[in-house]
Design a protein around this motif. Structure first.
Motif, PDB file in Angstrom:
ATOM      1  N   GLU A 109       0.847  -1.187   0.000  1.00  0.00           N
ATOM      2  CA  GLU A 109       0.000   0.000   0.000  1.00  0.00           C
ATOM      3  C   GLU A 109       0.890   1.247   0.000  1.00  0.00           C
ATOM      4  O   GLU A 109       1.636   1.515   0.956  1.00  0.00           O
ATOM      5  CB  GLU A 109      -0.917   0.006   1.221  1.00  0.00           C
ATOM      6  N   GLN A 110       0.796   2.004  -1.093  1.00  0.00           N
ATOM      7  CA  GLN A 110       1.688   3.150  -1.285  1.00  0.00           C
ATOM      8  C   GLN A 110       1.047   4.508  -1.014  1.00  0.00           C
ATOM      9  O   GLN A 110       1.708   5.539  -1.158  1.00  0.00           O
ATOM     10  CB  GLN A 110       2.255   3.108  -2.696  1.00  0.00           C
ATOM     11  N   SER A 111      -0.214   4.525  -0.593  1.00  0.00           N
ATOM     12  CA  SER A 111      -0.808   5.796  -0.181  1.00  0.00           C
ATOM     13  C   SER A 111       0.009   6.377   0.973  1.00  0.00           C
ATOM     14  O   SER A 111       0.284   5.681   1.949  1.00  0.00           O
ATOM     15  CB  SER A 111      -2.253   5.586   0.285  1.00  0.00           C
ATOM     16  N   TYR A 112       0.420   7.620   0.837  1.00  0.00           N
ATOM     17  CA  TYR A 112       1.167   8.361   1.860  1.00  0.00           C
ATOM     18  C   TYR A 112       2.553   7.779   2.139  1.00  0.00           C
ATOM     19  O   TYR A 112       3.189   8.136   3.132  1.00  0.00           O
ATOM     20  CB  TYR A 112       0.382   8.437   3.179  1.00  0.00           C
ATOM     21  N   SER A 113       3.047   6.894   1.294  1.00  0.00           N
ATOM     22  CA  SER A 113       4.351   6.281   1.537  1.00  0.00           C
ATOM     23  C   SER A 113       5.471   7.312   1.463  1.00  0.00           C
ATOM     24  O   SER A 113       5.455   8.213   0.615  1.00  0.00           O
ATOM     25  CB  SER A 113       4.609   5.191   0.501  1.00  0.00           C
ATOM     26  N   ILE A 114       6.450   7.161   2.353  1.00  0.00           N
ATOM     27  CA  ILE A 114       7.639   8.024   2.306  1.00  0.00           C
ATOM     28  C   ILE A 114       8.872   7.238   1.854  1.00  0.00           C
ATOM     29  O   ILE A 114       9.982   7.772   1.868  1.00  0.00           O
ATOM     30  CB  ILE A 114       7.914   8.692   3.666  1.00  0.00           C
ATOM     31  N   GLN A 115       8.693   5.991   1.437  1.00  0.00           N
ATOM     32  CA  GLN A 115       9.847   5.168   1.099  1.00  0.00           C
ATOM     33  C   GLN A 115      10.637   5.717  -0.082  1.00  0.00           C
ATOM     34  O   GLN A 115      11.845   5.517  -0.173  1.00  0.00           O
ATOM     35  CB  GLN A 115       9.432   3.726   0.818  1.00  0.00           C
ATOM     36  N   GLY A 116       9.968   6.416  -0.992  1.00  0.00           N
ATOM     37  CA  GLY A 116      10.651   6.934  -2.160  1.00  0.00           C
ATOM     38  C   GLY A 116      11.072   8.387  -2.055  1.00  0.00           C
ATOM     39  O   GLY A 116      11.538   8.964  -3.035  1.00  0.00           O
ATOM     40  N   GLN A 117      10.941   8.975  -0.851  1.00  0.00           N
ATOM     41  CA  GLN A 117      11.309  10.387  -0.651  1.00  0.00           C
ATOM     42  C   GLN A 117      12.741  10.469  -0.147  1.00  0.00           C
ATOM     43  O   GLN A 117      13.052  10.033   0.966  1.00  0.00           O
ATOM     44  CB  GLN A 117      10.339  11.037   0.334  1.00  0.00           C
ATOM     45  N   LEU A 118      13.607  11.035  -0.953  1.00  0.00           N
ATOM     46  CA  LEU A 118      15.044  10.992  -0.689  1.00  0.00           C
ATOM     47  C   LEU A 118      15.447  11.758   0.574  1.00  0.00           C
ATOM     48  O   LEU A 118      16.453  11.424   1.211  1.00  0.00           O
ATOM     49  CB  LEU A 118      15.813  11.537  -1.897  1.00  0.00           C
TER      50      LEU A 118
END
Length: 300
Positions: A109-118
């Motif tokens: 579930e990628q809603s609101y995900s911060i995993q890709g924010q550098l």
């Protein structure tokens, strides 16, 4: 010993080229990647950003190398998109995977995900979204619906707990598992992400081994995780600095993990997934290290 007719070994392309940071491994081609996977002794892989979009072309290239697709990542947005849109995208992925002979799909579930924010810290600062009761209902109801669609087509939907997402911790994983249908929503169990989150991966495996549909074998360099906490690194900064590595090269104890899976009669893929900078960790060398370690510790 694992039953070699029921347990297969695969490796993810993320050690060769990174979907979230395309500059990592930009020089590595699809054919080089899958050829080196096969050379290292693996028979399956997941799908990366350089793989052919034509399933026939992909299957032909893998068949030449004695390889097959084990699973594929699917980004769901059950909290922020109409379910009909998520379903349409999901079924499109199932069509592709069916065409290449795969029967697992890993949902995150990628809603609101911060995993890709550098630049967003993943372990400090409270940046990770925490769901309210309404959002939990949306997520779990949506997963049940997608899981039934997958099951009706002979697939297992395997939910991927992941750093920086709405299901990261043991508590969040527990709630997701408790409120989804055990007949059609399974766990993509990841040793690395539970370890990174400060959880006990072995305890989580013992709790849910009967619902594990796919396994990601990911080792962790805990001193680097501590640096990530101390320096407020994002998930991607931690990756760049070597938080992840292949089994046997970090601090995760895999022997009890293998024993629990073996004792439970696990059937499916053991998939090495260690996102690293290929300029620092030669992908073929590390794939061979992982294959040798698994052979020595499991007999596979």
């Amino acid at each position: 010993m694992f039953d070699t007719t029921k347990v297969k070994l695969g490796i993810a392309p993320i050690g060769w080229c990174n979907d979230d940071m395309p500059d990592l491994g930009a020089e590595n081609t699809f054919r080089q990647t899958v050829s080196e996977m096969a050379l290292a002794g693996f028979t399956g892989c997941e799908i990366g950003n350089k793989y052919p979009s034509d399933p026939a072309e992909l299957k032909r290239a893998l068949d030449l190398r004695g390889m097959r697709i084990a699973s594929r990542w699917f980004s769901s947005f059950l909290l922020t998109q109409p379910f009909e849109q998520v379903q349409k995208d999901f079924e499109k992925e199932l069509d592709f995977l069916a065409a290449v002979g795969c029967n697992r799909i890993n949902v995150s579930e990628q809603s609101y995900s911060i995993q890709g924010q550098l630049d967003t810290p993943v372990l400090t600062g409270g940046h990770k979204h925490v769901m309210d009761d309404r959002e939990w209902d949306l997520l779990c109801d949506g997963l049940n619906k997608l899981g039934r669609i997958a099951a009706d087509r002979g697939f297992k939907l395997c939910f991927h707990h992941h750093m920086g997402t709405v299901v990261q911790t043991a508590e969040e994983t527990d709630r997701m598992m408790a409120n989804t249908d055990p007949d059609c929503v399974f766990l993509c169990y990841d040793t690395g992400h539970f370890t990174f989150a400060g959880e006990d991966p072995l305890a989580m495996l013992k709790k849910y081994v009967s619902r594990v549909g796919h396994v990601h074998l990911k080792d962790m360099r805990l001193p680097v995780v501590e640096e990530a906490r101390k320096n407020n690194w994002s998930f991607l900064q931690a990756v760049r600095n070597g938080a992840f590595t292949v089994p046997g090269d970090g601090n995760v104890d895999f022997d009890p993990v293998f024993r629990v899976l073996e004792d439970a009669g696990y059937e499916g893929w053991l998939l090495v997934e260690a996102e690293q900078d290929p300029a620092k960790a030669d992908p073929l060398e590390y794939a061979m290290k992982a294959r040798d370690y698994i052979r020595r510790h499991t007999g596979l």
